[in-house]
Design a protein around this motif. Structure first.
Motif, PDB file in Angstrom:
ATOM      1  N   ILE A 202      27.734  29.034  44.453  1.00 59.47           N
ATOM      2  CA  ILE A 202      26.327  28.682  44.668  1.00 59.47           C
ATOM      3  C   ILE A 202      25.515  28.869  43.389  1.00 59.47           C
ATOM      4  O   ILE A 202      24.657  28.041  43.063  1.00 59.47           O
ATOM      5  CB  ILE A 202      25.715  29.528  45.813  1.00 59.47           C
ATOM      6  N   PHE A 203      25.777  29.934  42.636  1.00 56.70           N
ATOM      7  CA  PHE A 203      24.978  30.212  41.445  1.00 56.70           C
ATOM      8  C   PHE A 203      25.086  29.121  40.380  1.00 56.70           C
ATOM      9  O   PHE A 203      24.064  28.608  39.912  1.00 56.70           O
ATOM     10  CB  PHE A 203      25.343  31.581  40.872  1.00 56.70           C
ATOM     11  N   PRO A 204      26.302  28.713  39.966  1.00 60.61           N
ATOM     12  CA  PRO A 204      26.364  27.615  38.985  1.00 60.61           C
ATOM     13  C   PRO A 204      25.852  26.295  39.548  1.00 60.61           C
ATOM     14  O   PRO A 204      25.294  25.482  38.811  1.00 60.61           O
ATOM     15  CB  PRO A 204      27.859  27.534  38.625  1.00 60.61           C
ATOM     16  N   ALA A 205      26.014  26.103  40.876  1.00 62.56           N
ATOM     17  CA  ALA A 205      25.481  24.883  41.491  1.00 62.56           C
ATOM     18  C   ALA A 205      23.956  24.883  41.436  1.00 62.56           C
ATOM     19  O   ALA A 205      23.326  23.849  41.158  1.00 62.56           O
ATOM     20  CB  ALA A 205      25.959  24.767  42.938  1.00 62.56           C
ATOM     21  N   THR A 206      23.346  26.045  41.681  1.00 58.16           N
ATOM     22  CA  THR A 206      21.888  26.168  41.574  1.00 58.16           C
ATOM     23  C   THR A 206      21.438  25.924  40.145  1.00 58.16           C
ATOM     24  O   THR A 206      20.442  25.237  39.895  1.00 58.16           O
ATOM     25  CB  THR A 206      21.437  27.573  42.030  1.00 58.16           C
ATOM     26  N   TRP A 207      22.173  26.481  39.204  1.00 55.76           N
ATOM     27  CA  TRP A 207      21.881  26.295  37.787  1.00 55.76           C
ATOM     28  C   TRP A 207      21.915  24.807  37.434  1.00 55.76           C
ATOM     29  O   TRP A 207      21.022  24.292  36.756  1.00 55.76           O
ATOM     30  CB  TRP A 207      22.896  27.065  36.950  1.00 55.76           C
ATOM     31  N   ALA A 208      22.956  24.115  37.910  1.00 50.98           N
ATOM     32  CA  ALA A 208      23.091  22.683  37.628  1.00 50.98           C
ATOM     33  C   ALA A 208      21.938  21.896  38.251  1.00 50.98           C
ATOM     34  O   ALA A 208      21.416  20.949  37.650  1.00 50.98           O
ATOM     35  CB  ALA A 208      24.430  22.171  38.148  1.00 50.98           C
ATOM     36  N   PHE A 209      21.524  22.285  39.459  1.00 54.72           N
ATOM     37  CA  PHE A 209      20.398  21.613  40.117  1.00 54.72           C
ATOM     38  C   PHE A 209      19.108  21.789  39.313  1.00 54.72           C
ATOM     39  O   PHE A 209      18.349  20.830  39.100  1.00 54.72           O
ATOM     40  CB  PHE A 209      20.211  22.180  41.530  1.00 54.72           C
ATOM     41  N   LEU A 210      18.870  23.000  38.833  1.00 55.47           N
ATOM     42  CA  LEU A 210      17.669  23.253  38.032  1.00 55.47           C
ATOM     43  C   LEU A 210      17.706  22.483  36.715  1.00 55.47           C
ATOM     44  O   LEU A 210      16.676  21.976  36.255  1.00 55.47           O
ATOM     45  CB  LEU A 210      17.538  24.755  37.762  1.00 55.47           C
ATOM     46  N   LEU A 211      18.896  22.366  36.123  1.00 52.56           N
ATOM     47  CA  LEU A 211      19.029  21.567  34.902  1.00 52.56           C
ATOM     48  C   LEU A 211      18.711  20.105  35.182  1.00 52.56           C
ATOM     49  O   LEU A 211      18.113  19.419  34.341  1.00 52.56           O
ATOM     50  CB  LEU A 211      20.451  21.693  34.349  1.00 52.56           C
ATOM     51  N   ALA A 212      19.107  19.628  36.365  1.00 53.52           N
ATOM     52  CA  ALA A 212      18.808  18.247  36.739  1.00 53.52           C
ATOM     53  C   ALA A 212      17.298  18.043  36.866  1.00 53.52           C
ATOM     54  O   ALA A 212      16.762  17.006  36.448  1.00 53.52           O
ATOM     55  CB  ALA A 212      19.513  17.894  38.049  1.00 53.52           C
ATOM     56  N   ILE A 213      16.600  19.039  37.438  1.00 58.47           N
ATOM     57  CA  ILE A 213      15.141  18.968  37.557  1.00 58.47           C
ATOM     58  C   ILE A 213      14.504  18.929  36.173  1.00 58.47           C
ATOM     59  O   ILE A 213      13.599  18.125  35.897  1.00 58.47           O
ATOM     60  CB  ILE A 213      14.598  20.166  38.351  1.00 58.47           C
ATOM     61  N   GLU A 214      14.964  19.784  35.276  1.00 62.30           N
ATOM     62  CA  GLU A 214      14.447  19.803  33.903  1.00 62.30           C
ATOM     63  C   GLU A 214      14.668  18.457  33.213  1.00 62.30           C
ATOM     64  O   GLU A 214      13.776  17.921  32.556  1.00 62.30           O
ATOM     65  CB  GLU A 214      15.144  20.901  33.094  1.00 62.30           C
ATOM     66  N   THR A 215      15.879  17.956  33.355  1.00 64.09           N
ATOM     67  CA  THR A 215      16.225  16.696  32.692  1.00 64.09           C
ATOM     68  C   THR A 215      15.370  15.549  33.210  1.00 64.09           C
ATOM     69  O   THR A 215      14.843  14.746  32.421  1.00 64.09           O
ATOM     70  CB  THR A 215      17.717  16.366  32.915  1.00 64.09           C
TER      71      THR A 215
END
Length: 357
Positions: A202-215
């Protein structure tokens, strides 16, 4: 040379300052002498492995602080750390991961941290590059404003303390949860060393989701400003942006659509969330509700909380409708009440009604 890692018997021990940091402070004094005595690659590797990885990272952060301080004072350009912002955290994460690999420790969690951290660096570096930030003559627009407000003497103190050393050390400390993950890997049993539980995914998936929001938010800003600059030159909306923006949107001067229809700084919110997620991951892995690395996570958040009013103050002075935008849209995350009242358009209508009356 695992004696350079703390002696721990429980996962909770891995999050204790007194057990994982304090015993290694003397290395801050001995490490420079060891580096001076290095004569070969083998010598360097021995020094690298014989010292605690957190202390090595701390010394490196101090060196970066000295370099950026000297560069800033010589060039009178105080964006030196800004140019390294997107790569330093990943360098520290790579350091912890590489150290664990050399020692033969379980590294699956560290590998995941490094993977997502590298994606973060690529995204941030690309965004900074296309804005011209790596041009040595470009300085963050906020520093000259602060220099004018504070005066040269106070600003020099700020540079010596926060801008150069403070920010450099902070970019090291926000990766301290990775050090905790490294410490926990020492007491991970062989049967679980190659496994990840649901929360670890869940943690790296959350990280990836937040990176998608930033991008996505950065891309939306980039497209808007490209369209606005072209419109200012020709008074015509470029054909590729006609379906995205109207003349009213571009005349306004700032973006109010896409993710920015729901939050004024969605990219900032996601950026803060990235490092808070790493902190929580460290807490989960060490089975603690909180630990000493929370200080860096909160300091990172504080930088955004404290700098945003300055940024918005500049926008308020440049754009007539920005105060209306503030009243209709939440700062970092969607404001349910403001969304229910129509967001920016609702605020415009209310402001127009007030002016009419």
């Amino acid at each position: 040379m695992l004696f350079s890692l703390p002696v721990v018997s429980t996962l909770q021990d891995c999050a204790l300052w007194t057990k994982t940091i304090e015993p290694f402070w003397p290395q801050l004094y001995s490490l420079p002498k060891q580096l001076i005595a290095v004569r070969s690659v083998d010598d360097l590797q021995n020094v690298y492995l014989s010292n605690n990885p957190f202390m090595t990272a701390f010394v490196f952060a101090l060196v970066i602080g000295v370099i950026t301080l000297v560069a800033a004072e010589i060039n009178r350009n105080y964006s030196q750390v800004d140019r390294l912002w997107s790569i330093l955290p990943t360098i520290y994460n790579a350091h912890y991961c590489y150290w664990a690999h050399l020692e033969g420790l379980p590294t699956l969690k560290l590998d995941l941290v490094l993977l997502v951290s590298t994606l973060w660096s690529i995204r941030l570096s690309y965004n900074y590059w296309r804005k011209g930030g790596y041009n040595i003559g470009v300085e963050d627009y906020r520093w000259p404003i602060l220099r004018k407000q504070m005066g040269p003497y106070l600003f020099t103190i700020l540079n010596w303390t926060f801008i150069s050393f403070g920010q450099s050390i902070l970019l090291m400390l926000i990766t301290a949860p990775t050090y905790i993950l490294l410490c926990t890997s020492r007491i991970t049993s062989p049967s679980t060393s190659l496994q990840l539980d649901t929360y670890d995914l869940i943690f790296p998936a959350t990280w990836a989701f937040l990176l998608a929001i930033e991008t996505l938010s950065d891309q939306q800003q980039w497209r808007y400003h490209k369209a606005k600059h072209a419109y200012e030159k020709t008074a015509k909306i470029p054909s590729e942006y006609k379906n995205s923006f109207s003349s009213e949107d571009l005349d306004r001067g700032f973006l109010t659509s896409g993710l920015f229809a729901y939050a004024r700084h969605p990219n900032y919110a996601a950026e803060m969330g990235v490092w808070l997620t790493l902190y929580v991951w460290g807490c989960y892995t060490s089975q603690t509700r909180w630990n000493w690395t929370v200080g860096a996570a909160l300091a990172y958040v504080f930088i955004f909380l404290s700098s945003t009013p300055l940024t918005e103050g500049i926008s308020t002075g440049k754009y007539d409708e920005y105060t209306i935008y503030q009243s209709g849209v939440g700062r970092f995350v969607p404001d349910v009440i403001k969304v229910a009242r129509g967001g920016f358009k609702g605020a415009q209508e209310r402001a127009s009604g007030k002016k009419t009356k």
